[in-house]
Every structure is written in C-alpha cells, then in structure tokens.
Motif scaffolding. Sequence first.
Motif, PDB file in Angstrom:
ATOM      1  N   GLY A 129      49.896  26.583  27.558  1.00 18.36           N
ATOM      2  CA  GLY A 129      50.296  26.674  26.159  1.00 18.36           C
ATOM      3  C   GLY A 129      49.112  26.793  25.239  1.00 18.36           C
ATOM      4  N   ARG A 148      52.397  24.617  21.180  1.00 22.46           N
ATOM      5  CA  ARG A 148      53.537  25.137  21.942  1.00 22.46           C
ATOM      6  C   ARG A 148      53.129  25.120  23.404  1.00 22.46           C
ATOM      7  NH1 ARG A 148      56.106  30.508  19.442  1.00 22.46           N
ATOM      8  NH2 ARG A 148      57.654  29.890  20.973  1.00 22.46           N
ATOM      9  N   THR A 149      53.936  24.470  24.234  1.00 24.77           N
ATOM     10  CA  THR A 149      53.625  24.410  25.657  1.00 24.77           C
ATOM     11  C   THR A 149      54.871  24.671  26.485  1.00 24.77           C
ATOM     12  OG1 THR A 149      54.042  22.029  25.810  1.00 24.77           O
ATOM     13  CG2 THR A 149      51.782  22.706  25.316  1.00 24.77           C
ATOM     14  N   VAL A 150      54.634  25.022  27.732  1.00 21.71           N
ATOM     15  CA  VAL A 150      55.679  25.073  28.749  1.00 21.71           C
ATOM     16  C   VAL A 150      55.140  24.277  29.931  1.00 21.71           C
ATOM     17  CG1 VAL A 150      54.867  27.275  29.694  1.00 21.71           C
ATOM     18  CG2 VAL A 150      57.225  26.533  30.103  1.00 21.71           C
ATOM     19  N   ASN A 160      60.705  24.143  28.386  1.00 18.30           N
ATOM     20  CA  ASN A 160      60.340  25.406  27.765  1.00 18.30           C
ATOM     21  C   ASN A 160      60.169  25.221  26.272  1.00 18.30           C
ATOM     22  OD1 ASN A 160      60.593  27.133  30.120  1.00 18.30           O
ATOM     23  ND2 ASN A 160      62.747  26.611  30.029  1.00 18.30           N
ATOM     24  N   ASN A 161      59.129  25.815  25.727  1.00 20.35           N
ATOM     25  CA  ASN A 161      58.947  25.857  24.291  1.00 20.35           C
ATOM     26  C   ASN A 161      58.923  24.460  23.669  1.00 20.35           C
ATOM     27  OD1 ASN A 161      58.366  27.528  22.193  1.00 20.35           O
ATOM     28  ND2 ASN A 161      60.479  27.818  21.560  1.00 20.35           N
ATOM     29  N   THR A 162      58.124  23.576  24.267  1.00 22.53           N
ATOM     30  CA  THR A 162      57.906  22.270  23.668  1.00 22.53           C
ATOM     31  C   THR A 162      57.040  22.443  22.429  1.00 22.53           C
ATOM     32  OG1 THR A 162      58.054  21.169  25.805  1.00 22.53           O
ATOM     33  CG2 THR A 162      56.943  19.977  24.054  1.00 22.53           C
ATOM     34  N   LEU A 163      57.500  21.923  21.300  1.00 22.39           N
ATOM     35  CA  LEU A 163      56.811  22.091  20.022  1.00 22.39           C
ATOM     36  C   LEU A 163      56.387  20.742  19.477  1.00 22.39           C
ATOM     37  CD1 LEU A 163      59.336  24.578  18.361  1.00 22.39           C
ATOM     38  CD2 LEU A 163      57.218  25.155  19.536  1.00 22.39           C
TER      39      LEU A 163
END
Length: 197
Positions: A129, A148-150, A160-163
Amino acid sequence: MPLGANKAAIMGVAGVSTADVVLLASETASADASIEFTSNITSTYGEYIFHFYYIHPASDDASWTFNGSIDGGSNYNVTKTNTHFVAIHYENDATTNLSYETSLDIAQGTGYTNMANLTSNDNDMAVSGELHLFNPASTTYVKHFYSRTVSMYSESVSQNNTLASGYFNTTSAINALDFKFSTGNTDAGIIKMWGVK
C-alpha cells in the motif's frame, strides 16, 4: 494527483532531481524491529509518499503501523487524531463487510497509527500500500496524512482498501517517520519514499 509524465517514476522507476516526483530513499526490511526515515523529509516537497511492497510480519496477528517525530527520530510520539475504515472478504466467500473500526481510532493520542490490522505471517501473506503525508515541514499548520493498504488478515481474510487518515496535531515540523508491526519484527519487504513538488 495527476501524474502525467511522472507516472513511470511514481510506479517504481527512480525520478531525477528536476522531476515533480522524485525517489528519495528505499529501505529493505530484514528482521527489523522498525524501519525509520530520518532524513530527506524537509520543506523541499509539499507531499511525501511512502509505498509499501510486500511487507511481511515475523509474528502472526501483527498490525502495520507508523508514527512521526519532530526531533529527527529521537522520539516517535506526536499527538494525532485518525480514523480507520476497512473492507474485508473471506477467501471462502463466507463474509464480506465494510466497517468503520472505532477501536483503531486515536483521538489526540501519541500512539502509532494502524494502517493494516492483524496481518498474517503465513509465508504467502503480506501488506502492500501507501502513505501520503502533506506539508510536513510547515510550522504553521497541522500535518494531514492518509494511507491505503491491502493485506491478509490472520484468518485468511483479504482486507481490501483499508483506509486510515488523520492529522498530526503539531505546528512543529515532522522530520522523521517510523514504520513497524505492533508485535514482532518486519521479516521482509521494501518501503520507498517519494517527494512530490
């Protein structure tokens, strides 16, 4: 941010000193307790982007985190406020969910911000990310950030799409960042730091 001619640079090819997007540093983890960036965070760039490539924890259920410093890395304890959202999907398709993770909030605290929660240390699992930090050298404004990470949660769940987003509540310049897992070492992976004019 429109990348235009700098798309190749931001996606992994080093920029040049006159470009708008410049690769400033690259760190490769190998059983490190933390990965620090203690230089090159100056007033030269208005935005700094850190890309994470397959960051693998040595310990199971380890959360990928970061914190800032105003004293060149002597202390990582800057007061901050942040929020955390995550979308999940189980490998067996049993559950999907989008949630606001209030337990990961920091409200005017000095702890590390969680960017990917409870990552598995299975050999094929990791975090990838990016983190964006805006105008860290300002001595007038607070410093905004978002990531933003996966990643793969420890129960074979794709996060998915950790914000995560928030701000360092200081008018002192942020001049160093520290990245680490909440428990255990960073077994492997690469972090690249980019400056954006």
